[in-house]
Design a protein around this motif. Structure first.
Motif, PDB file in Angstrom:
ATOM      1  N   GLN A 244       0.811  -1.209   0.000  1.00  0.00           N
ATOM      2  CA  GLN A 244       0.000   0.000   0.000  1.00  0.00           C
ATOM      3  C   GLN A 244       0.851   1.269   0.000  1.00  0.00           C
ATOM      4  OE1 GLN A 244      -3.402   0.352  -0.260  1.00  0.00           O
ATOM      5  NE2 GLN A 244      -3.222  -1.803  -0.765  1.00  0.00           N
ATOM      6  N   PRO A 245       0.747   2.095  -1.062  1.00  0.00           N
ATOM      7  CA  PRO A 245       1.459   3.377  -1.053  1.00  0.00           C
ATOM      8  C   PRO A 245       1.026   4.280   0.100  1.00  0.00           C
ATOM      9  CG  PRO A 245       0.749   2.820  -3.276  1.00  0.00           C
ATOM     10  CD  PRO A 245       0.098   1.828  -2.361  1.00  0.00           C
ATOM     11  N   CYS A 246      -0.217   4.125   0.572  1.00  0.00           N
ATOM     12  CA  CYS A 246      -0.664   4.991   1.666  1.00  0.00           C
ATOM     13  C   CYS A 246       0.157   4.751   2.926  1.00  0.00           C
ATOM     14  CB  CYS A 246      -2.153   4.810   1.938  1.00  0.00           C
ATOM     15  SG  CYS A 246      -2.642   3.158   2.479  1.00  0.00           S
ATOM     16  N   ASN A 247       0.600   3.522   3.161  1.00  0.00           N
ATOM     17  CA  ASN A 247       1.439   3.248   4.324  1.00  0.00           C
ATOM     18  C   ASN A 247       2.802   3.921   4.178  1.00  0.00           C
ATOM     19  OD1 ASN A 247      -0.590   1.686   5.458  1.00  0.00           O
ATOM     20  ND2 ASN A 247       0.140  -0.179   4.472  1.00  0.00           N
ATOM     21  N   ALA A 248       3.310   3.959   2.940  1.00  0.00           N
ATOM     22  CA  ALA A 248       4.546   4.703   2.687  1.00  0.00           C
ATOM     23  C   ALA A 248       4.314   6.185   2.899  1.00  0.00           C
ATOM     24  CB  ALA A 248       5.036   4.437   1.263  1.00  0.00           C
ATOM     25  N   ALA A 249       3.133   6.676   2.493  1.00  0.00           N
ATOM     26  CA  ALA A 249       2.816   8.092   2.655  1.00  0.00           C
ATOM     27  C   ALA A 249       2.835   8.489   4.123  1.00  0.00           C
ATOM     28  CB  ALA A 249       1.449   8.396   2.034  1.00  0.00           C
ATOM     29  N   PHE A 250       2.200   7.678   4.978  1.00  0.00           N
ATOM     30  CA  PHE A 250       2.178   7.996   6.400  1.00  0.00           C
ATOM     31  C   PHE A 250       3.571   7.911   7.018  1.00  0.00           C
ATOM     32  CE2 PHE A 250      -2.459   7.280   6.229  1.00  0.00           C
ATOM     33  CZ  PHE A 250      -2.877   8.342   7.024  1.00  0.00           C
TER      34      PHE A 250
ATOM     35  N   ALA B 106      10.107   5.067  -0.541  1.00  0.00           N
ATOM     36  CA  ALA B 106       8.756   5.392  -0.082  1.00  0.00           C
ATOM     37  C   ALA B 106       8.180   6.549  -0.875  1.00  0.00           C
ATOM     38  CB  ALA B 106       8.772   5.725   1.405  1.00  0.00           C
ATOM     39  N   ALA B 107       9.018   7.539  -1.169  1.00  0.00           N
ATOM     40  CA  ALA B 107       8.558   8.676  -1.972  1.00  0.00           C
ATOM     41  C   ALA B 107       8.173   8.217  -3.369  1.00  0.00           C
ATOM     42  CB  ALA B 107       9.655   9.739  -2.035  1.00  0.00           C
ATOM     43  N   ARG B 108       8.954   7.293  -3.934  1.00  0.00           N
ATOM     44  CA  ARG B 108       8.623   6.780  -5.264  1.00  0.00           C
ATOM     45  C   ARG B 108       7.275   6.079  -5.257  1.00  0.00           C
ATOM     46  NH1 ARG B 108      12.639   3.579  -5.929  1.00  0.00           N
ATOM     47  NH2 ARG B 108      11.588   1.576  -5.651  1.00  0.00           N
TER      48      ARG B 108
ATOM     49  N   GLY C 213      -1.258   4.541  -6.438  1.00  0.00           N
ATOM     50  CA  GLY C 213      -2.504   5.244  -6.142  1.00  0.00           C
ATOM     51  C   GLY C 213      -2.777   5.278  -4.650  1.00  0.00           C
ATOM     52  N   GLN C 214      -3.813   6.020  -4.271  1.00  0.00           N
ATOM     53  CA  GLN C 214      -4.211   6.128  -2.875  1.00  0.00           C
ATOM     54  C   GLN C 214      -5.653   5.648  -2.732  1.00  0.00           C
ATOM     55  OE1 GLN C 214      -1.977   6.763  -0.623  1.00  0.00           O
ATOM     56  NE2 GLN C 214      -0.365   7.364  -2.060  1.00  0.00           N
ATOM     57  N   ASN C 215      -5.975   5.114  -1.559  1.00  0.00           N
ATOM     58  CA  ASN C 215      -7.270   4.455  -1.364  1.00  0.00           C
ATOM     59  C   ASN C 215      -8.413   5.390  -1.008  1.00  0.00           C
ATOM     60  OD1 ASN C 215      -5.874   2.091  -1.752  1.00  0.00           O
ATOM     61  ND2 ASN C 215      -5.744   1.571   0.411  1.00  0.00           N
ATOM     62  N   THR C 216      -8.128   6.466  -0.316  1.00  0.00           N
ATOM     63  CA  THR C 216      -9.176   7.346   0.196  1.00  0.00           C
ATOM     64  C   THR C 216      -8.805   8.797  -0.092  1.00  0.00           C
ATOM     65  OG1 THR C 216      -8.194   7.682   2.380  1.00  0.00           O
ATOM     66  CG2 THR C 216      -9.557   5.714   2.096  1.00  0.00           C
ATOM     67  N   PRO C 217      -9.776   9.720  -0.007  1.00  0.00           N
ATOM     68  CA  PRO C 217      -9.466  11.130  -0.277  1.00  0.00           C
ATOM     69  C   PRO C 217      -8.331  11.680   0.579  1.00  0.00           C
ATOM     70  CG  PRO C 217     -11.831  10.815  -0.302  1.00  0.00           C
ATOM     71  CD  PRO C 217     -11.237   9.505   0.155  1.00  0.00           C
ATOM     72  N   ASN C 218      -8.344  11.377   1.890  1.00  0.00           N
ATOM     73  CA  ASN C 218      -7.309  11.966   2.745  1.00  0.00           C
ATOM     74  C   ASN C 218      -5.924  11.426   2.438  1.00  0.00           C
ATOM     75  OD1 ASN C 218      -6.271   9.997   5.078  1.00  0.00           O
ATOM     76  ND2 ASN C 218      -8.424   9.524   4.714  1.00  0.00           N
ATOM     77  N   HIS C 219      -5.832  10.244   1.857  1.00  0.00           N
ATOM     78  CA  HIS C 219      -4.521   9.689   1.527  1.00  0.00           C
ATOM     79  C   HIS C 219      -3.792  10.569   0.517  1.00  0.00           C
ATOM     80  CE1 HIS C 219      -5.647   5.290   2.767  1.00  0.00           C
ATOM     81  NE2 HIS C 219      -5.374   6.073   3.802  1.00  0.00           N
TER      82      HIS C 219
ATOM     83  N   ALA D  78       6.072  16.865  -7.132  1.00  0.00           N
ATOM     84  CA  ALA D  78       5.145  15.739  -7.096  1.00  0.00           C
ATOM     85  C   ALA D  78       4.095  15.936  -6.016  1.00  0.00           C
ATOM     86  CB  ALA D  78       5.907  14.438  -6.872  1.00  0.00           C
ATOM     87  N   ALA D  79       4.521  16.482  -4.870  1.00  0.00           N
ATOM     88  CA  ALA D  79       3.591  16.734  -3.772  1.00  0.00           C
ATOM     89  C   ALA D  79       2.482  17.681  -4.210  1.00  0.00           C
ATOM     90  CB  ALA D  79       4.342  17.313  -2.570  1.00  0.00           C
ATOM     91  N   LEU D  80       2.875  18.775  -4.820  1.00  0.00           N
ATOM     92  CA  LEU D  80       1.882  19.764  -5.241  1.00  0.00           C
ATOM     93  C   LEU D  80       1.027  19.244  -6.392  1.00  0.00           C
ATOM     94  CD1 LEU D  80       4.073  22.991  -4.942  1.00  0.00           C
ATOM     95  CD2 LEU D  80       2.371  22.090  -3.338  1.00  0.00           C
ATOM     96  N   GLY D  81       1.575  18.270  -7.133  1.00  0.00           N
ATOM     97  CA  GLY D  81       0.781  17.653  -8.200  1.00  0.00           C
ATOM     98  C   GLY D  81      -0.458  16.958  -7.671  1.00  0.00           C
ATOM     99  N   TRP D  82      -0.356  16.407  -6.443  1.00  0.00           N
ATOM    100  CA  TRP D  82      -1.514  15.748  -5.843  1.00  0.00           C
ATOM    101  C   TRP D  82      -2.654  16.734  -5.589  1.00  0.00           C
ATOM    102  CZ3 TRP D  82      -2.948  10.914  -5.584  1.00  0.00           C
ATOM    103  CH2 TRP D  82      -1.996   9.899  -5.603  1.00  0.00           C
ATOM    104  N   THR D  83      -2.341  18.002  -5.453  1.00  0.00           N
ATOM    105  CA  THR D  83      -3.374  18.993  -5.126  1.00  0.00           C
ATOM    106  C   THR D  83      -4.010  19.616  -6.362  1.00  0.00           C
ATOM    107  OG1 THR D  83      -1.903  20.938  -5.060  1.00  0.00           O
ATOM    108  CG2 THR D  83      -2.024  19.580  -3.075  1.00  0.00           C
ATOM    109  N   ALA D  84      -3.547  19.216  -7.555  1.00  0.00           N
ATOM    110  CA  ALA D  84      -4.008  19.870  -8.786  1.00  0.00           C
ATOM    111  C   ALA D  84      -5.502  19.700  -9.032  1.00  0.00           C
ATOM    112  CB  ALA D  84      -3.219  19.328  -9.980  1.00  0.00           C
TER     113      ALA D  84
END
Length: 275
Positions: A41-47, A78-80, A86-92, A115-121
């Motif tokens: 899960q990428p979300c676990n890497a995100a956290f 983890a950043a990669r 993908g992410q599972n939920t909106p907050n992810h 890449a971080a700001l790309g998620w907010t596009a």
């Protein structure tokens, strides 16, 4: 919860934990959360990105040189995962964005911030009242915290404004004894109130969160939080960056609850091997 540890003890702890993280990290950079069946899960890497990055930025002296290089490698993978997965939920999405911003600072790599700001596009899922689409006070705190990080690290004041609007909404649904009304939540915090006082105290109490009323609410939640309660490894307490202090939240840098449980029970040797 804060601990004072001799330098040698801290270095030994950091070395063991980073080695553990490197061993259980999947080849694609993700982590498993065995307690709920989340695999790759990428979300676990995100956290994991935020506390891992903060450990490297704020306490580089804790890590022996070889351990530091291993940690940088774990961070990069983890950043990669947060860029390619993908992410599972909106907050992810906002956790991935905030984590990547922290990784950008820790690794000295501006592409991670891009890449971080790309998620907010696609825009932030907050209505005009400040309520997020999931309706969850618990994850509203997660999202607001990460958006404030994007303001701080990425210079995006507009995202900080969204976070402050959402915290204003949370104040309106906070209860006198602590906690929040959660009847609108679509997530697991639907039993009437959350007990995540430590998280609330951390978010409401951080600089730039909102105003004096928010700071007062942060103190209320802090008074209700039991030591060690709720994800201190993800949300360091206010003032966690004070020199000379070591916090389990930052030194251990474990964001997956399963990894934290393995470490607490001394079962790190039983962690699953990467295929």
């Amino acid at each position: 919860a804060e601990i004072d540890a001799p330098a040698a003890e801290a270095a030994c702890l950091a070395d063991g934990l980073v080695a553990f993280l490197a061993r259980v990290q999947r080849p694609d950079g993700s982590f498993d959360a065995g307690f709920c069946g989340d695999l790759y899960q990428p979300c676990n890497a995100a956290f994991a990105l935020r506390p891992l990055s903060d450990a490297l930025v704020h306490w580089p002296e804790v890590f022996p040189s070889a351990t530091k290089e291993t940690l940088r490698s774990v961070l990069a993978r983890a950043a990669r995962a947060c860029v390619t997965g993908g992410q599972n939920t909106p907050n992810h999405r906002w956790v991935a964005a905030g984590g990547l911003a922290h990784a950008s600072r820790a690794l000295g790599d501006p592409s991670r911030l891009e890449a971080a700001l790309g998620w907010t596009a696609c825009g932030i899922d907050v209505d005009e009242d400040g309520a997020y689409s999931e309706g969850s006070p618990n994850y509203a705190l997660v999202s607001a915290d990460m958006l404030l990080d994007l303001e701080e690290i990425g210079g995006r004041a507009d995202l900080g404004d969204v976070a402050r609007r959402s915290l204003g909404y949370l104040r309106t649904v906070s209860m006198p004894g602590g906690g929040f009304a959660t009847v609108a939540s679509t997530r697991y915090d639907t039993e009437g109130s959350t007990d995540s006082y430590a998280r609330a105290a951390s978010v409401f109490g951080r600089p730039g969160a909102s105003d004096l009323a928010a700071a007062a609410l942060g103190k209320l939640f802090a008074s209700r939080a039991a030591p060690g309660v709720f994800a201190p490894h993800v949300f360091p307490p206010a003032g966690a960056h004070a020199k000379g202090k070591l916090y389990p939240s930052v030194v251990t840098a474990i964001a997956s609850e399963s990894l934290l449980r393995w470490l607490r029970t001394g079962a790190a040797g039983a962690a699953p091997e990467a295929p």
